[in-house]
Every structure is written in structure tokens, then in C-alpha cells.
Write a protein that holds these residues in place. Structure first.
Motif, mmCIF file in Angstrom:
data_model
loop_
_atom_site.group_PDB
_atom_site.id
_atom_site.type_symbol
_atom_site.label_atom_id
_atom_site.label_comp_id
_atom_site.label_asym_id
_atom_site.label_seq_id
_atom_site.Cartn_x
_atom_site.Cartn_y
_atom_site.Cartn_z
ATOM 1 N N GLY A 101 99.177 -61.555 26.113
ATOM 2 C CA GLY A 101 98.042 -61.006 26.214
ATOM 3 C C GLY A 101 98.033 -59.755 24.738
ATOM 4 N N SER A 102 96.573 -59.039 25.775
ATOM 5 C CA SER A 102 96.503 -57.810 24.007
ATOM 6 C C SER A 102 97.964 -56.654 24.416
ATOM 7 C CB SER A 102 95.761 -56.952 24.353
ATOM 8 O OG SER A 102 96.122 -56.382 25.995
ATOM 9 N N GLN A 104 97.456 -53.941 24.058
ATOM 10 C CA GLN A 104 96.887 -52.122 24.731
ATOM 11 C C GLN A 104 97.563 -52.393 26.091
ATOM 12 O OE1 GLN A 104 92.418 -52.070 24.492
ATOM 13 N NE2 GLN A 104 92.481 -49.275 24.928
ATOM 14 N N ALA A 105 96.934 -54.327 26.706
ATOM 15 C CA ALA A 105 97.114 -54.067 28.651
ATOM 16 C C ALA A 105 98.577 -53.913 28.203
ATOM 17 C CB ALA A 105 96.787 -55.336 29.031
ATOM 18 N N THR A 109 100.758 -51.731 31.094
ATOM 19 C CA THR A 109 101.264 -52.570 32.024
ATOM 20 C C THR A 109 103.232 -52.051 31.855
ATOM 21 O OG1 THR A 109 101.320 -54.925 31.235
ATOM 22 C CG2 THR A 109 99.539 -54.334 32.418
#
Length: 125
Positions: A101-102, A104-105, A109
Motif C-alpha cells: 500500500g501507500s 502514508q497508510a 497503521t
């Protein structure tokens, strides 16, 4: 099979610098955000910082902002963590992680699809 192998840890004095490397194999490196995390004895794992697939974006924990820099070399399938002005409270096992994923994510998380085995960093006062 995917492997993330950290290196570069060691024992240093407060104020010193250290550069960690994480070499990836078995995955499409350039399509994964990468992150550095750390865990001190008796404490929860915490995010150090993450970097986007291209390296154009980075996200740092407040505790390391201005002292640590994450970079990556997609040609070498390697992500780096340059640590300057080290403090005793930076002592921990440092892990790298990859996330499809990114960045930033990942910074929010703390999740990684793949993890390295960790490298010990000890900063003496």
C-alpha cells in the motif's frame, strides 16, 4: 520467497551516526512502500519512518524528525536509514518492512506485508 535483510547496526556513543541498510529480494521492490520500525526492550514496536515507492515522500515519527533520514535505491532493492545525533533512547532493535500500500497508510497503521529479522542498535551515553 521474500527476504528483507537489515544490516549496519552496532554499538555507538551518543551523538554518533549510523546507517542501516535493508536489502530486499523476492518481491517487486519498486511497487512497495518501505518502512523502518524499532522496538526497545519492554516497549511496543514503534514507527521510525516510511518512504513511498519512488522515494519522493517520507513520513517520520516526531522523535526522529530532523535526525533520521530514510532513502531508497530501487536499482539496488535497498532502503536505508541514516541516523544522526543518536541518543540513548534510540537504543532498540530496528526492523524494515515492506507494504504494497501507500507509505502514508503504512505510517499510520504500522502494518507491513513483509518484515526483516531486525538489527540491534545500542547507543551509550
Amino acid at each position: 520467497q521474500v527476504q528483507l535483510v537489515e544490516s549496519g547496526g552496532g554499538l555507538v556513543q551518543a551523538g554518533d551516526s549510523l546507517r542501516l541498510s535493508c536489502a530486499a529480494s523476492g518481491l517487486s521492490f519498486s511497487t512497495h512502500a518501505m518502512g523502518w520500525f524499532r522496538q526497545a526492550p519492554g516497549k511496543k514496536r514503534e514507527r521510525v519512518g516510511t518512504i513511498s515507492r519512488t522515494g519522493s515522500s517520507t513520513y517520520y515519527a516526531d522523535s526522529v524528525k530532523g535526525r533520521f533520514t530514510i532513502s531508497r535505491d530501487n536499482a539496488k532493492n535497498t532502503v536505508y536509514l541514516q541516523m544522526n545525533s543518536l541518543k540513548p533512547e534510540d537504543t532498540a532493535v530496528y526492523y524494515c518492512a515492506a507494504n504494497s500500500g501507500s507509505a502514508q497508510a503504512m505510517s499510520v497503521t504500522g502494518r507491513g506485508d513483509y518484515w526483516g529479522q531486525g538489527t540491534q542498535v545500542t547507543v551509550s551515553s
